[in-house]
Each structure stands twice: as structure tokens, then as C-alpha cells.
Design a protein around this motif. Structure first.
Motif, PDB file in Angstrom:
ATOM      1  N   CYS A   1      32.656  53.872  28.949  1.00 20.54           N
ATOM      2  CA  CYS A   1      31.362  53.305  28.555  1.00 20.54           C
ATOM      3  C   CYS A   1      30.274  53.683  29.556  1.00 20.54           C
ATOM      4  N   ILE A   2      29.141  54.157  29.044  1.00 17.20           N
ATOM      5  CA  ILE A   2      28.044  54.571  29.925  1.00 17.20           C
ATOM      6  C   ILE A   2      26.873  53.584  29.893  1.00 17.20           C
ATOM      7  N   LEU A   3      27.121  52.393  29.333  1.00 15.15           N
ATOM      8  CA  LEU A   3      26.096  51.337  29.326  1.00 15.15           C
ATOM      9  C   LEU A   3      24.777  51.787  28.704  1.00 15.15           C
ATOM     10  N   CYS A   4      24.870  52.510  27.610  1.00 15.49           N
ATOM     11  CA  CYS A   4      23.653  53.001  26.970  1.00 15.49           C
ATOM     12  C   CYS A   4      22.975  51.909  26.139  1.00 15.49           C
ATOM     13  N   ALA A   5      23.720  50.835  25.831  1.00 19.31           N
ATOM     14  CA  ALA A   5      23.192  49.694  25.069  1.00 19.31           C
ATOM     15  C   ALA A   5      23.007  49.966  23.578  1.00 19.31           C
TER      16      ALA A   5
ATOM     17  N   CYS B   1      25.269  49.927  21.357  1.00 24.49           N
ATOM     18  CA  CYS B   1      26.095  48.966  20.616  1.00 24.49           C
ATOM     19  C   CYS B   1      25.475  47.573  20.627  1.00 24.49           C
TER      20      CYS B   1
ATOM     21  N   SER C   1      28.998  45.684  24.559  1.00 28.75           N
ATOM     22  CA  SER C   1      29.142  46.511  25.755  1.00 28.75           C
ATOM     23  C   SER C   1      29.750  45.709  26.906  1.00 28.75           C
TER      24      SER C   1
ATOM     25  N   CYS D   1      28.572  53.650  18.654  1.00 28.53           N
ATOM     26  CA  CYS D   1      28.888  54.066  20.027  1.00 28.53           C
ATOM     27  C   CYS D   1      28.975  55.587  20.138  1.00 28.53           C
ATOM     28  N   PRO D   2      28.085  56.198  20.940  1.00 28.56           N
ATOM     29  CA  PRO D   2      28.091  57.655  21.062  1.00 28.56           C
ATOM     30  C   PRO D   2      29.327  58.180  21.792  1.00 28.56           C
TER      31      PRO D   2
END
Ligand code: SF4
Ligand code: SF4
Ligand code: FES
Lengths: 121, 235
Positions: B146-150, B152, B170, B213-214
Motif C-alpha cells: 500500500c502506498i497510501l494514495c487514499a 480507496c 487504507s 486500488c491502483p
């Protein structure tokens, strides 16, 4: 800010479990009633009354009534804490939410008493 | 020419947000959405966006692309707006807009902070390192990426309504990442912190998070695991 004081069981897990458990009871009751109607196509008032005169049916129905109340409380509590918050409605949200919760808890209680009166008198 | 419609809002000069239309010359190439925005910025430098790595690693360019949250840098036009359809870009929904496509992620990070995203271990530290078997390590797959892109959490209705109380997909994915780590000894405290009606149980399993989710991660599954851990703890 929404607090959890008005949730049913105070713990997320117990609310969640109760919600599932009561859903199963409601489903079982629904299936039974529909099944009973299918098995008795020419149903008379006496067949119907005979069914509800048995102790087990009165117990099953009472249990279902409790399940309806718990299920509806948890469900509507979730809905009201989703949509009736200061985030969506501003400062008046708390009053609106509390009024809503108080009103439907009274309604639920009334249905419970009403149901019991029909069943056991 | 590609028609691009972009959400614009500068709180210092605009009374309210508006959509601004641009024409961008893509020369018929299947560009990434971020490339299109960079081209657009050449003609209108006032557009504010966040980006860094341009390869789906830093997680800074999450935005709503034709109705779906995603990272602009790894979303090709052919996927977002097939056959030359117009592109519609908005900020990630549910959090306050700082300016244009830049959102204020404070609440998102607060939820992340709540789950204590670090290993807790009270046993004496070994001389070199805490070892993990390959099997124990495998438990972290599908979580640590997880890259915490937000993308989701800002696609999750439960997070929209209660971003201050529901941890969100997340944060919960990360919570499970530490719950399942064999080197962490704070499982009980972590679970105790999650057992209120909001933190975990606001998830209704709609899987809007999974759909966006990317990194192809599955927060709903992780949330299910947390629920099972809470169940066995209480049983
Ligand atoms: S599955 Fe749960 S966390 Fe994911 S979007 Fe739905 S409610 Fe949110
Ligand atoms: S789970 Fe996926 S969408 Fe959510 S923050 Fe992590 S990488 Fe982004
Ligand atoms: S710019 Fe880093 S993830 Fe897109």
C-alpha cells in the motif's frame, strides 16, 4: 461529533453479531410463514389462529419481535450516525439525530408491546 | 485534440468550484492522464496538482478520473476515456479541497496514525535482527504494498460520512498488516483499539475500495480478517 453512547451493545463486534443473528431469525420466520401459507392453500381463520395458539409459535413470534426491534435499532442507528451528523447538517445535527433516535425507539417499543398484547392475550 | 474538463477551485479568488474545459493535443498517442495534465499545465500553469514519481510508487497523484479514483500517472487514456471520449478530472471526493486537484489529507493520515503503523515488540531485542520465516513473511504480501494514495478511502461511502471515526480501507489494510506480522506483540492492544462501533464495523463490504486500488490490493478482505480476529478474541 457522533458518539457511540446510543449504539445497541456499545461494542462494534456485539452490534455486528447481533445484527447477523437477528437477520437469521427474521429470515427463518419469514420462510416459515411463507412455507405455512403454501402448505395450507385453503387457509381458514381457525388454521391461522390454531397456529398462533401453540406455545412454540407464540415463543417463535416473540423471539422474532425482539429480533425486529434489535435489528431495526442497530440498522437505523447506523443510518442516523451516517447521515445526521454535523458534517452533513451542521450544528443542529445532534438535536435532529437524538430526536430521530428517541422517536423511533418509542415506535419500536410500541410495536413490541402491541405485538405481545396480540400474542399473549 | 482531446477535450479535458478539470475541476478548478482557488479558495482565495473563487467563490465556488467550477469545471474548466481545455483542448489538449495528444498527437493521437495513448498518454497517461498525468501526461495530459502536464501538457495542459504548459498552457495554464495556474492548475494545482500533486505528483512526484510518475510511475505509481509515491501515491501523490490520486484523483477522480472520469468518475473513478486512480493514480493519474498509471491510468492510460485508453482505459479512462476510451475512443477519444472527453476526460473529466476532479479531486478525490470526500476530503476538503486545498486548491484545484489538491486535497487536504489530514483526516486520512490521522486514521493511519491511529492504527500505530509500526512494529511494537516488548521482548528483548536480539543481537542482529528479528527473524521471520518465509511463511510468516508471506502473510504480509498484499498488505505491505500500500502506498497510501487514499484512492480507496475516498471512494468509500462509510469514510465519506465518518472520516473522523471510521479508520477506512487504507488504514484498516495497514492495521491488519501489523496484526498479522509475526514480529509484533501488541495484537491484543491493537484489537482492543478497534472494537468500537465505528473503527472497523462501519465497513459494509461494498468493495468500492477494492475496485479502485491502483496496486490491486484488497482492503475488504483484510477487514474481514480483522473481524475474524475480533470474533475469536471475544469467543
Ligand atoms: S468494503 Fe468497506 S472499506 Fe471498502 S469501500 Fe466498502 S465500506 Fe469502505
Ligand atoms: S490500499 Fe490501494 S488504494 Fe488504498 S491507499 Fe493503499 S494503495 Fe492506495
Ligand atoms: S506520481 Fe507518484 S504515484 Fe503517480
Amino acid at each position: 461529533m457522533v458518539t457511540q453512547v446510543t449504539s445497541f451493545g456499545r461494542s462494534g463486534l456485539s452490534d455486528w453479531l447481533l445484527q447477523r443473528f437477528t437477520a437469521v431469525i427474521l429470515l427463518a420466520y419469514f420462510v416459515f410463514i411463507v412455507g405455512f401459507m403454501i402448505c395450507n392453500p385453503a387457509m381458514s381463520f381457525d388454521t391461522w389462529k390454531g397456529l398462533f395458539d401453540t406455545t412454540w409459535m407464540a415463543a417463535f413470534t416473540s423471539l422474532t419481535l425482539f429480533a425486529v426491534v434489535a435489528h431495526a435499532w442497530i440498522g437505523l442507528w447506523s443510518v442516523s450516525t451516517d447521515y445526521m451528523t454535523t458534517r452533513t447538517m451542521g450544528d443542529k445535527a445532534t438535536v435532529i439525530r437524538m430526536t430521530f433516535q428517541a422517536t423511533y425507539s418509542l415506535i419500536l417499543f410500541y410495536y413490541l408491546v402491541w405485538g405481545f398484547k396480540i400474542l399473549w392475550s | 485534440m482531446l477535450k479535458v474538463s478539470v475541476y478548478r477551485y482557488n479558495p482565495e479568488t473563487d467563490k465556488e468550484p467550477y469545471m474548466k474545459d481545455y483542448q489538449v493535443d495528444t498527437q493521437g498517442k495513448d498518454l497517461m492522464v498525468l501526461d495530459v495534465l502536464e501538457l495542459l499545465k504548459e498552457t495554464d500553469p495556474s492548475l494545482a496538482i500533486r505528483r512526484s514519481c510518475r510511475e505509481g510508487v509515491c501515491g501523490s497523484d490520486g484523483m477522480n478520473i472520469n468518475g473513478k479514483n486512480g493514480l493519474a500517472c498509471v491510468t492510460p487514456l485508453s482505459e479512462a476515456a476510451p475512443n477519444g471520449a472527453p476526460l473529466v478530472i476532479r479531486p478525490l471526493p470526500g476530503l476538503p479541497v486545498v486548491r484545484d486537484l489538491v486535497i487536504d489529507m489530514t483526516l486520512f493520515y490521522k486514521q493511519y496514525e491511529k492504527i500505530k503503523p509500526y512494529l511494537i515488540n516488548d521482548t528483548p531485542a536480539p543481537a542482529i535482527e528479528r527473524l521471520q520465516s518465509p511463511e510468516e513473511r508471506a502473510h504480509l504480501d498484499g498488505l505491505y504494498e500500500c502506498i497510501l494514495c487514499a484512492c480507496c478511502s475516498t471512494a468509500c461511502p462509510s469514510f465519506w460520512w465518518n472520516p473522523d471515526r471510521f479508520i477506512g480501507p487504507s488504514g484498516l489494510l495497514q492495521a491488519y498488516r501489523f496484526l498479522i506480522d509475526s514480529r509484533d506483540t501488541a495484537t491484543e492492544e491493537r484489537l482492543a483499539d478497534l472494537d468500537d462501533p465505528f473503527s472497523v464495523f462501519r465497513c459494509h463490504g461494498i468493495q468500492a475500495c477494492v475496485a479502485v486500488c491502483p496496486k490491486g490490493l484488497n482492503p475488504t478482505k483484510a477487514i474481514g480478517h480483522i473481524r475474524n480476529m475480533l470474533l475469536s478474541r471475544a469467543a
